[in-house]
Enzyme design. Structure first.
Site, PDB file in Angstrom:
ATOM      1  N   GLY A   1     -24.931   3.127   3.219  1.00 43.71           N
ATOM      2  CA  GLY A   1     -24.030   3.726   2.231  1.00 43.71           C
ATOM      3  C   GLY A   1     -24.449   3.357   0.825  1.00 43.71           C
TER       4      GLY A   1
ATOM      5  CB  VAL B   1     -19.818  -0.693  -3.200  1.00 40.35           C
ATOM      6  CG1 VAL B   1     -20.185  -2.156  -2.974  1.00 40.35           C
ATOM      7  CG2 VAL B   1     -18.356  -0.581  -3.613  1.00 40.35           C
TER       8      VAL B   1
ATOM      9  N   GLY C   1     -23.025   4.580  -2.190  1.00 34.53           N
ATOM     10  CA  GLY C   1     -22.038   5.120  -3.119  1.00 34.53           C
ATOM     11  C   GLY C   1     -21.751   4.151  -4.261  1.00 34.53           C
TER      12      GLY C   1
ATOM     13  CE  LYS D   1      -4.483   1.008   0.519  1.00 29.88           C
ATOM     14  NZ  LYS D   1      -5.652   0.279   0.049  1.00 29.88           N
TER      15      LYS D   1
HETATM   16  P1  NAD Z   1     -18.271   5.776  -1.803  1.00 29.16           P
HETATM   17  O1  NAD Z   1     -17.463   6.859  -1.178  1.00 29.16           O
HETATM   18  O2  NAD Z   1     -18.646   5.840  -3.233  1.00 29.16           O
HETATM   19  O3  NAD Z   1     -19.646   5.613  -0.988  1.00 29.16           O
HETATM   20  C1  NAD Z   1     -19.735   5.627   0.397  1.00 29.16           C
HETATM   21  C2  NAD Z   1     -21.103   6.226   0.743  1.00 29.16           C
HETATM   22  O4  NAD Z   1     -21.273   6.151   2.151  1.00 29.16           O
HETATM   23  C3  NAD Z   1     -21.235   7.709   0.357  1.00 29.16           C
HETATM   24  O5  NAD Z   1     -22.364   7.884  -0.473  1.00 29.16           O
HETATM   25  C4  NAD Z   1     -21.377   8.414   1.701  1.00 29.16           C
HETATM   26  O6  NAD Z   1     -22.245   9.552   1.642  1.00 29.16           O
HETATM   27  C5  NAD Z   1     -21.963   7.325   2.554  1.00 29.16           C
HETATM   28  N1  NAD Z   1     -21.801   7.522   3.997  1.00 29.16           N
HETATM   29  C6  NAD Z   1     -20.756   8.088   4.646  1.00 29.16           C
HETATM   30  N2  NAD Z   1     -20.991   8.081   5.966  1.00 29.16           N
HETATM   31  C7  NAD Z   1     -22.198   7.497   6.154  1.00 29.16           C
HETATM   32  C8  NAD Z   1     -22.970   7.167   7.291  1.00 29.16           C
HETATM   33  N3  NAD Z   1     -22.569   7.476   8.517  1.00 29.16           N
HETATM   34  N4  NAD Z   1     -24.157   6.554   7.103  1.00 29.16           N
HETATM   35  C9  NAD Z   1     -24.596   6.247   5.882  1.00 29.16           C
HETATM   36  N5  NAD Z   1     -23.894   6.520   4.759  1.00 29.16           N
HETATM   37  C10 NAD Z   1     -22.709   7.134   4.904  1.00 29.16           C
HETATM   38  O7  NAD Z   1     -17.502   4.420  -1.450  1.00 29.16           O
HETATM   39  P2  NAD Z   1     -17.684   3.005  -2.169  1.00 29.16           P
HETATM   40  O8  NAD Z   1     -16.717   2.895  -3.283  1.00 29.16           O
HETATM   41  O9  NAD Z   1     -19.131   2.744  -2.402  1.00 29.16           O
HETATM   42  O10 NAD Z   1     -17.141   2.032  -1.033  1.00 29.16           O
HETATM   43  C11 NAD Z   1     -17.936   1.754   0.113  1.00 29.16           C
HETATM   44  C12 NAD Z   1     -17.091   0.996   1.139  1.00 29.16           C
HETATM   45  O11 NAD Z   1     -16.609  -0.189   0.557  1.00 29.16           O
HETATM   46  C13 NAD Z   1     -15.853   1.756   1.615  1.00 29.16           C
HETATM   47  O12 NAD Z   1     -15.598   1.390   2.961  1.00 29.16           O
HETATM   48  C14 NAD Z   1     -14.754   1.205   0.732  1.00 29.16           C
HETATM   49  O13 NAD Z   1     -13.488   1.307   1.352  1.00 29.16           O
HETATM   50  C15 NAD Z   1     -15.185  -0.237   0.598  1.00 29.16           C
HETATM   51  N6  NAD Z   1     -14.684  -0.884  -0.620  1.00 29.16           N
HETATM   52  C16 NAD Z   1     -14.949  -0.351  -1.836  1.00 29.16           C
HETATM   53  C17 NAD Z   1     -14.487  -1.002  -2.967  1.00 29.16           C
HETATM   54  C18 NAD Z   1     -14.775  -0.468  -4.354  1.00 29.16           C
HETATM   55  O14 NAD Z   1     -14.553  -1.197  -5.314  1.00 29.16           O
HETATM   56  N7  NAD Z   1     -15.246   0.753  -4.499  1.00 29.16           N
HETATM   57  C19 NAD Z   1     -13.756  -2.208  -2.862  1.00 29.16           C
HETATM   58  C20 NAD Z   1     -13.522  -2.727  -1.586  1.00 29.16           C
HETATM   59  C21 NAD Z   1     -13.999  -2.055  -0.472  1.00 29.16           C
END
Ligand code: NAD
Length: 350
Positions: free
Chosen positions: A180, A184, A182, A80
């Protein structure tokens, strides 16, 4: 500070501090293990309070990548990078070019990609300096690109497997609480709704919840309340450390399975979930769809269908963990860590 006695030092193979006076780059690259292949893991840009804090994060996250990549059977090790700085203020193409030269100087022992605070656009700048980078913009029809929907697919299949194991049924008619919406969470909701699940959803961004409510008929819950909602499954897809001393006694679900990284605040929380009779799908196993896609994109020559076929192995891996956890009377989180360490010890032919 003595690196080798830090609590998060775990026999890491190499830790490199990078500095570039012209661009102000300050970065740490931690290579935890290359036993299974080159160390792969994203580059985070964050406003760390100190270089010590950045080092601790790089050590912890790189070990996490070793475990995740080992369990996803990608032939990759774990590493990382972290860049110290404010991703809204301190970015420049030159900064990422300097970071690219730092990555290149490691000769392929570390492969970078985007992560929190960095984007595919930033990685395009990195790619001008080194070929040891993945997660780049893709043309239509090419495998790879945005990992979010791939992660969502793996999480969806993982939820199905967890529900079958714990509840002995399919998702049709069950309620899933998704925290959440976002990159995912939203595609995950679509997959869950198509499988007949009822949705309860929360996000800090009102526009996202309204969209999912209107599109999929989801019930909207306040962000502070979603983790304690009555449902069959809780899918954390926002923050880390959502499963902790305070939240676990308030859970009203039988399964926790979602995308968020580092869902357990401490190892003890895995034991607390087990005692509460809640099946936990270890985060780095269920959320590997994105890294599977990124790994194939990096190597090239693989179709979207082959990427999907690899993501479809996630539920089988989870079931092996669930079964071993039941047999050994251990939390699924502990079993996943043990299996990852066993694979690292056994090496590439293990
Ligand atoms: P993202 O930033 O697109 O979405 C996260 C969402 O969570 C946002 O819409 C945000 O407004 C919301 N959020 C923040 N605080 C909140 C709360 N207290 N209550 C409810 N919603 C809240 O992130 P993502 O890419 O969708 O990833 C989501 C999670 O999965 C993260 O922890 C990320 O590290 C993990 N992850 C993502 C991937 C990927 O491919 N994107 C892969 C592995 C792990």
């Amino acid at each position: 500070m003595d690196l080798f006695t830090l609590p998060d030092f775990d026999g890491h193979e190499q830790v490199v501090f990078g500095h570039d006076a012209a661009t102000g780059l300050r970065a740490v690259v931690a290579i935890h293990s290359t036993v299974l292949g080159p160390a792969a893991g994203g580059c985070r840009m964050w406003t760390y309070g100190s270089a010590d804090e950045a080092l601790t994060d790089a050590l912890r996250l790189s070990r996490g990548m070793s475990y995740k990549n080992a369990m996803a059977e990608l032939g990759l090790g774990g590493g990382k990078a972290v860049i110290l700085g404010d991703s809204r203020r301190d970015k420049s193409p030159e900064l990422f070019a300097a970071f690219g030269r730092l990555v290149d100087s490691l000769g392929g022992r570390y492969i970078t990609a985007e992560d929190v605070g960095t984007t595919t656009g930033d990685m395009e700048q990195v790619a001008r300096q080194t070929s040891f980078v993945s997660g780049l913009k893709r043309a239509a029809g090419e495998a790879g690109g945005d990992p979010g929907p791939k992660t969502a697919l793996g999480v969806f299949l993982g939820i199905q497997a967890a529900v079958r194991f714990q509840l002995g049924c399919e998702l049709d008619g069950l309620t899933v609480a998704v925290q959440g919406l976002g990159g995912v969470g939203r595609p995950l909701c679509r997959l869950l709704a198509a499988a007949g699940a009822r949705l309860k959803v929360a996000d800090a961004r009102a526009a996202l919840v309204e969209q999912v409510r209107d599109e999929l008929g989801a019930v909207v819950v306040a962000p502070g309340a979603i983790a304690a909602e009555a449902a069959d499954v809780l899918a954390p897809c926002a923050l880390g450390a959502v499963l902790n001393e305070a939240s676990i006694p308030r859970l009203r679900v039988r399964v926790v399975a979602g995308a968020a990284n580092n869902q357990l605040a401490r190892e003890a929380d895995g034991y607390a979930l087990m005692k509460a009779g809640i099946l936990y799908a270890p985060d780095y196993v269920i959320n590997a769809g994105g890294i599977i896609s990124v790994a194939h994109e990096y190597r090239g020559g693989v179709s979207e269908a082959e990427v999907h076929a690899d993501i479809e192995k996630i539920p089988g891996r989870l079931t092996v963990i669930f079964e071993r956890a039941r047999r050994e009377g251990l939390p699924t989180s502990v079993v996943a860590d043990r299996m990852a360490r066993e694979r690292l010890r056994a090496g590439p032919r293990g």
